[in-house]
Design a protein around this motif. Sequence first.
Motif, PDB file in Angstrom:
ATOM      1  N   LEU A 144      47.773  31.093  30.348  1.00 56.01           N
ATOM      2  CA  LEU A 144      47.381  30.796  28.975  1.00 56.01           C
ATOM      3  C   LEU A 144      46.884  32.038  28.236  1.00 56.01           C
ATOM      4  CD1 LEU A 144      45.601  27.355  29.484  1.00 56.01           C
ATOM      5  CD2 LEU A 144      47.884  27.787  28.547  1.00 56.01           C
ATOM      6  N   VAL A 145      46.114  32.874  28.919  1.00 55.43           N
ATOM      7  CA  VAL A 145      45.587  34.077  28.272  1.00 55.43           C
ATOM      8  C   VAL A 145      46.702  35.105  28.059  1.00 55.43           C
ATOM      9  CG1 VAL A 145      43.906  35.939  28.459  1.00 55.43           C
ATOM     10  CG2 VAL A 145      43.274  33.657  29.149  1.00 55.43           C
ATOM     11  N   PHE A 146      47.637  35.218  28.994  1.00 58.44           N
ATOM     12  CA  PHE A 146      48.779  36.117  28.788  1.00 58.44           C
ATOM     13  C   PHE A 146      49.628  35.662  27.600  1.00 58.44           C
ATOM     14  CE2 PHE A 146      48.749  37.919  33.269  1.00 58.44           C
ATOM     15  CZ  PHE A 146      48.545  39.222  32.845  1.00 58.44           C
ATOM     16  N   VAL A 200      49.857  42.652  38.536  1.00 52.80           N
ATOM     17  CA  VAL A 200      48.555  43.153  38.092  1.00 52.80           C
ATOM     18  C   VAL A 200      48.666  44.611  37.665  1.00 52.80           C
ATOM     19  CG1 VAL A 200      46.231  43.763  38.861  1.00 52.80           C
ATOM     20  CG2 VAL A 200      47.156  41.549  39.405  1.00 52.80           C
ATOM     21  N   TYR A 201      49.290  45.440  38.480  1.00 48.13           N
ATOM     22  CA  TYR A 201      49.386  46.860  38.148  1.00 48.13           C
ATOM     23  C   TYR A 201      50.267  47.104  36.926  1.00 48.13           C
ATOM     24  CZ  TYR A 201      46.964  47.996  42.450  1.00 48.13           C
ATOM     25  OH  TYR A 201      46.020  48.098  43.441  1.00 48.13           O
ATOM     26  N   VAL A 223      41.480  40.593  29.913  1.00 46.81           N
ATOM     27  CA  VAL A 223      40.904  39.395  30.539  1.00 46.81           C
ATOM     28  C   VAL A 223      41.918  38.771  31.502  1.00 46.81           C
ATOM     29  CG1 VAL A 223      40.125  37.031  30.078  1.00 46.81           C
ATOM     30  CG2 VAL A 223      39.255  38.915  28.696  1.00 46.81           C
ATOM     31  N   ALA A 224      43.179  38.705  31.063  1.00 45.46           N
ATOM     32  CA  ALA A 224      44.228  38.155  31.922  1.00 45.46           C
ATOM     33  C   ALA A 224      44.443  39.031  33.155  1.00 45.46           C
ATOM     34  CB  ALA A 224      45.527  38.002  31.140  1.00 45.46           C
ATOM     35  N   CYS A 225      44.320  40.344  33.005  1.00 43.45           N
ATOM     36  CA  CYS A 225      44.437  41.232  34.170  1.00 43.45           C
ATOM     37  C   CYS A 225      43.311  40.973  35.166  1.00 43.45           C
ATOM     38  CB  CYS A 225      44.427  42.692  33.732  1.00 43.45           C
ATOM     39  SG  CYS A 225      45.945  43.248  32.975  1.00 43.45           S
ATOM     40  N   ALA A 277      43.605  39.726  38.951  1.00 44.46           N
ATOM     41  CA  ALA A 277      42.974  40.415  40.080  1.00 44.46           C
ATOM     42  C   ALA A 277      42.284  39.411  40.997  1.00 44.46           C
ATOM     43  CB  ALA A 277      41.983  41.461  39.573  1.00 44.46           C
ATOM     44  N   PHE A 278      41.592  38.427  40.412  1.00 41.05           N
ATOM     45  CA  PHE A 278      40.981  37.374  41.230  1.00 41.05           C
ATOM     46  C   PHE A 278      42.048  36.545  41.945  1.00 41.05           C
ATOM     47  CE2 PHE A 278      37.271  37.808  38.253  1.00 41.05           C
ATOM     48  CZ  PHE A 278      36.421  38.361  39.199  1.00 41.05           C
TER      49      PHE A 278
END
Length: 181
Positions: A16-18, A101-102, A150-152, A156-157
């Motif tokens: 959703l954030v992406f 992520v990267y 925030v999405a990254c 990561a989590f």
Amino acid sequence: MDILKTEAFLRLCATLVFVLAACLDRFDNQTKFIIFFERKITFKDLKALQALAYAAFGAAGYNLLQLSRCIFFISCFHGNLSKRSYRYLAWVCYLLDQVVVYLTFATNSAAIEQSMLVVTGMKEFQWTKWCNKYTRFCFQIGGAIFCCYVACCLMAFTTFVSAFNLFRLYSPKKFLRVKNT
């Protein structure tokens, strides 16, 4: 089973954030009348913002696929998978999570670097400050970059959960050669 639900929740939030970040970036434009002509600025004027939009949409699609995998495992297998069949899938998920992520972090960092040139300008290259003229555009791009960071963090989590899912499949007794005397 709870860890799979946690992973599904993190992936849903990241998706959703992406999507929010990509939409803020992709559909941002502003038109101003400057002296004698009309100038429209869009995300296509900065190549890093284009890369950010494509990477965010791609990461959202990847997370949506992984979310469907989580929902499938929760509903069909109820957490009862054999370790041998799940080990290869766990490796693929972990490595793909790392790549996503990267990649998103790198494109977001490139977008913020190019955006700082837009904010400050550079007299040596005769680049003017855009944010003096296009303030709404700059604020919306700033929101997109913040959402992408925030999405990254959410990804990561998710990668931590993916690593846990992978490394719990390996027994420590297999790798520790303890002699019984």
